[in-house]
Motif scaffolding. Sequence first.
Motif, PDB file in Angstrom:
ATOM      1  N   ALA A  29     -67.517  70.468  80.736  1.00  0.00           N
ATOM      2  CA  ALA A  29     -66.295  69.849  81.259  1.00  0.00           C
ATOM      3  C   ALA A  29     -66.523  68.381  81.601  1.00  0.00           C
ATOM      4  N   LEU A  30     -67.671  68.081  82.180  1.00  0.00           N
ATOM      5  CA  LEU A  30     -67.978  66.698  82.537  1.00  0.00           C
ATOM      6  C   LEU A  30     -68.114  65.837  81.289  1.00  0.00           C
ATOM      7  N   THR A  31     -68.780  66.364  80.261  1.00  0.00           N
ATOM      8  CA  THR A  31     -68.958  65.617  79.012  1.00  0.00           C
ATOM      9  C   THR A  31     -67.621  65.344  78.341  1.00  0.00           C
ATOM     10  N   VAL A  32     -66.800  66.390  78.243  1.00  0.00           N
ATOM     11  CA  VAL A  32     -65.481  66.235  77.612  1.00  0.00           C
ATOM     12  C   VAL A  32     -64.640  65.222  78.375  1.00  0.00           C
ATOM     13  N   THR A  33     -64.666  65.293  79.696  1.00  0.00           N
ATOM     14  CA  THR A  33     -63.861  64.381  80.511  1.00  0.00           C
ATOM     15  C   THR A  33     -64.330  62.944  80.361  1.00  0.00           C
ATOM     16  N   LEU A  34     -65.635  62.719  80.360  1.00  0.00           N
ATOM     17  CA  LEU A  34     -66.151  61.357  80.207  1.00  0.00           C
ATOM     18  C   LEU A  34     -65.775  60.784  78.846  1.00  0.00           C
ATOM     19  N   ILE A  35     -65.884  61.593  77.786  1.00  0.00           N
ATOM     20  CA  ILE A  35     -65.477  61.130  76.458  1.00  0.00           C
ATOM     21  C   ILE A  35     -63.992  60.788  76.459  1.00  0.00           C
ATOM     22  N   PHE A  36     -63.205  61.666  77.042  1.00  0.00           N
ATOM     23  CA  PHE A  36     -61.759  61.448  77.096  1.00  0.00           C
ATOM     24  C   PHE A  36     -61.422  60.160  77.854  1.00  0.00           C
ATOM     25  N   VAL A  37     -62.050  59.964  79.006  1.00  0.00           N
ATOM     26  CA  VAL A  37     -61.748  58.798  79.838  1.00  0.00           C
ATOM     27  C   VAL A  37     -62.126  57.507  79.131  1.00  0.00           C
ATOM     28  N   PHE A  38     -63.332  57.449  78.588  1.00  0.00           N
ATOM     29  CA  PHE A  38     -63.834  56.186  78.045  1.00  0.00           C
ATOM     30  C   PHE A  38     -63.392  55.918  76.612  1.00  0.00           C
ATOM     31  N   VAL A  39     -62.636  56.847  76.035  1.00  0.00           N
ATOM     32  CA  VAL A  39     -61.997  56.587  74.745  1.00  0.00           C
ATOM     33  C   VAL A  39     -60.514  56.295  74.943  1.00  0.00           C
ATOM     34  N   SER A  40     -59.834  57.138  75.711  1.00  0.00           N
ATOM     35  CA  SER A  40     -58.388  56.996  75.867  1.00  0.00           C
ATOM     36  C   SER A  40     -57.999  55.761  76.676  1.00  0.00           C
ATOM     37  N   THR A  41     -58.759  55.449  77.719  1.00  0.00           N
ATOM     38  CA  THR A  41     -58.379  54.329  78.589  1.00  0.00           C
ATOM     39  C   THR A  41     -58.427  52.986  77.861  1.00  0.00           C
ATOM     40  N   PRO A  42     -59.520  52.623  77.164  1.00  0.00           N
ATOM     41  CA  PRO A  42     -59.500  51.341  76.424  1.00  0.00           C
ATOM     42  C   PRO A  42     -58.414  51.298  75.357  1.00  0.00           C
ATOM     43  N   LEU A  43     -58.229  52.406  74.611  1.00  0.00           N
ATOM     44  CA  LEU A  43     -57.188  52.411  73.578  1.00  0.00           C
ATOM     45  C   LEU A  43     -55.812  52.217  74.196  1.00  0.00           C
ATOM     46  N   LYS A  44     -55.579  52.870  75.299  1.00  0.00           N
ATOM     47  CA  LYS A  44     -54.285  52.756  75.975  1.00  0.00           C
ATOM     48  C   LYS A  44     -54.036  51.334  76.440  1.00  0.00           C
ATOM     49  N   LEU A  45     -55.043  50.694  77.020  1.00  0.00           N
ATOM     50  CA  LEU A  45     -54.885  49.333  77.523  1.00  0.00           C
ATOM     51  C   LEU A  45     -54.733  48.334  76.376  1.00  0.00           C
ATOM     52  N   LEU A  46     -55.470  48.533  75.293  1.00  0.00           N
ATOM     53  CA  LEU A  46     -55.338  47.637  74.138  1.00  0.00           C
ATOM     54  C   LEU A  46     -53.943  47.723  73.542  1.00  0.00           C
ATOM     55  N   PHE A  47     -53.443  48.926  73.384  1.00  0.00           N
ATOM     56  CA  PHE A  47     -52.107  49.108  72.826  1.00  0.00           C
ATOM     57  C   PHE A  47     -51.053  48.535  73.766  1.00  0.00           C
ATOM     58  N   ALA A  48     -51.222  48.751  75.062  1.00  0.00           N
ATOM     59  CA  ALA A  48     -50.268  48.227  76.046  1.00  0.00           C
ATOM     60  C   ALA A  48     -50.261  46.704  76.045  1.00  0.00           C
ATOM     61  N   LEU A  49     -51.442  46.086  75.959  1.00  0.00           N
ATOM     62  CA  LEU A  49     -51.525  44.624  75.936  1.00  0.00           C
ATOM     63  C   LEU A  49     -50.902  44.062  74.664  1.00  0.00           C
ATOM     64  N   PHE A  50     -51.147  44.727  73.536  1.00  0.00           N
ATOM     65  CA  PHE A  50     -50.582  44.274  72.259  1.00  0.00           C
ATOM     66  C   PHE A  50     -49.060  44.241  72.333  1.00  0.00           C
ATOM     67  N   LEU A  51     -48.452  45.310  72.820  1.00  0.00           N
ATOM     68  CA  LEU A  51     -46.995  45.365  72.903  1.00  0.00           C
ATOM     69  C   LEU A  51     -46.456  44.416  73.972  1.00  0.00           C
ATOM     70  N   ALA A  52     -47.197  44.251  75.063  1.00  0.00           N
ATOM     71  CA  ALA A  52     -46.751  43.309  76.098  1.00  0.00           C
ATOM     72  C   ALA A  52     -46.678  41.897  75.545  1.00  0.00           C
ATOM     73  N   MET A  53     -47.634  41.539  74.716  1.00  0.00           N
ATOM     74  CA  MET A  53     -47.612  40.206  74.119  1.00  0.00           C
ATOM     75  C   MET A  53     -46.454  40.052  73.133  1.00  0.00           C
ATOM     76  N   LEU A  54     -46.118  41.125  72.428  1.00  0.00           N
ATOM     77  CA  LEU A  54     -44.962  41.073  71.525  1.00  0.00           C
ATOM     78  C   LEU A  54     -43.671  40.887  72.310  1.00  0.00           C
ATOM     79  N   PHE A  55     -43.563  41.561  73.451  1.00  0.00           N
ATOM     80  CA  PHE A  55     -42.347  41.494  74.254  1.00  0.00           C
ATOM     81  C   PHE A  55     -42.290  40.234  75.116  1.00  0.00           C
TER      82      PHE A  55
END
Length: 317
Positions: free
Chosen positions: A89-115
């Motif tokens: 559970a700890l391994t899965v959660t760490l992978i999830f956190v450190f993959v999803s969070t950067p992708l989410k922030l990159l996508f959010a920043l990209f769209l924020a700059m477009l808007f």
Amino acid sequence: MAKLEEVDSSTNLQAIHDRNLKKKRMKENLTGYAIISPWLIGFLALVIGPMIASFYLSFTNYNLLSSAQWTGIDNYVNILTNDGRFRQALTVTLIFVFVSTPLKLLFALFLAMLFNTGRKGTSVFTTIYYIPSIIGGSVAIAVVWRILFGRNGAVNEFVQALGFSGVNWIGNPDTALSVLILLVVWQFGSPMIIFLAGLRQIPQELYEAAAVDGASAFTKFMKITIPLLTPVIFFNLVMQTIGAFMTFTQAYLITGGGPMDSTLFYALYLYEVAFEYLRMGYASAMAWILLVLIAGITLVFFLSSKYWVYYESEGGR
């Protein structure tokens, strides 16, 4: 003699004034405490109280059906040394956190700059793109996501229309976690709004001066946008990381932690231990380990921020 009487009178007036001022301040303080008392009572009763109880129970063997039995640090020792599902559970959660969070922030920043272009209609699109953050964590969306990525779902129909064979997205240990990561990244609206607010605080004169000097768009982004946006990036990074560690609904409803525990998030395993196996003492120990883990990662973020977060009021990094 008259002068002494004047001095005494002045002293008495000052003393009366001080007493009145003290009473006024006390009244204001009591009024303030009365206003926040509902929140304060709720915080003590629903947050601090349960935390103290949980900390005590983490050192006991407690199953809700009998009284708690003190076991010392046995729960912590068993979790860290003998529980293979905890490590999974700890391994899965760490992978999830450190993959999803950067992708989410990159996508959010990209769209924020477009808007941030100021064109007509951007406010409407901003609202539309923010909607997933409002409903993304709901039960309904989790069910819809499960249907979309099911064997006969719309995603497989699209893949097959392109000439490829369908994939068992949820039932395959190699792809199940990616489905949940995609769902969380789709909920980018909240950090996007915060990024957009930060971008609008950057003085346009800086970009104009850089353009006069012949700076490219990439140079402006790296030398102006990113440095001045680092406080906002830091805030989003901390908040989204903490939120990712507590992800539960998506895994519980879409995959149930499977297949083969490939999506067994920490919060989901804690829930199973507490409410399916009724091992409340063990679950309490797991909760405190999670708290320490999140606090440790957050502390690392704060300690490292002095090297990369730019605060204009401090004159630099």
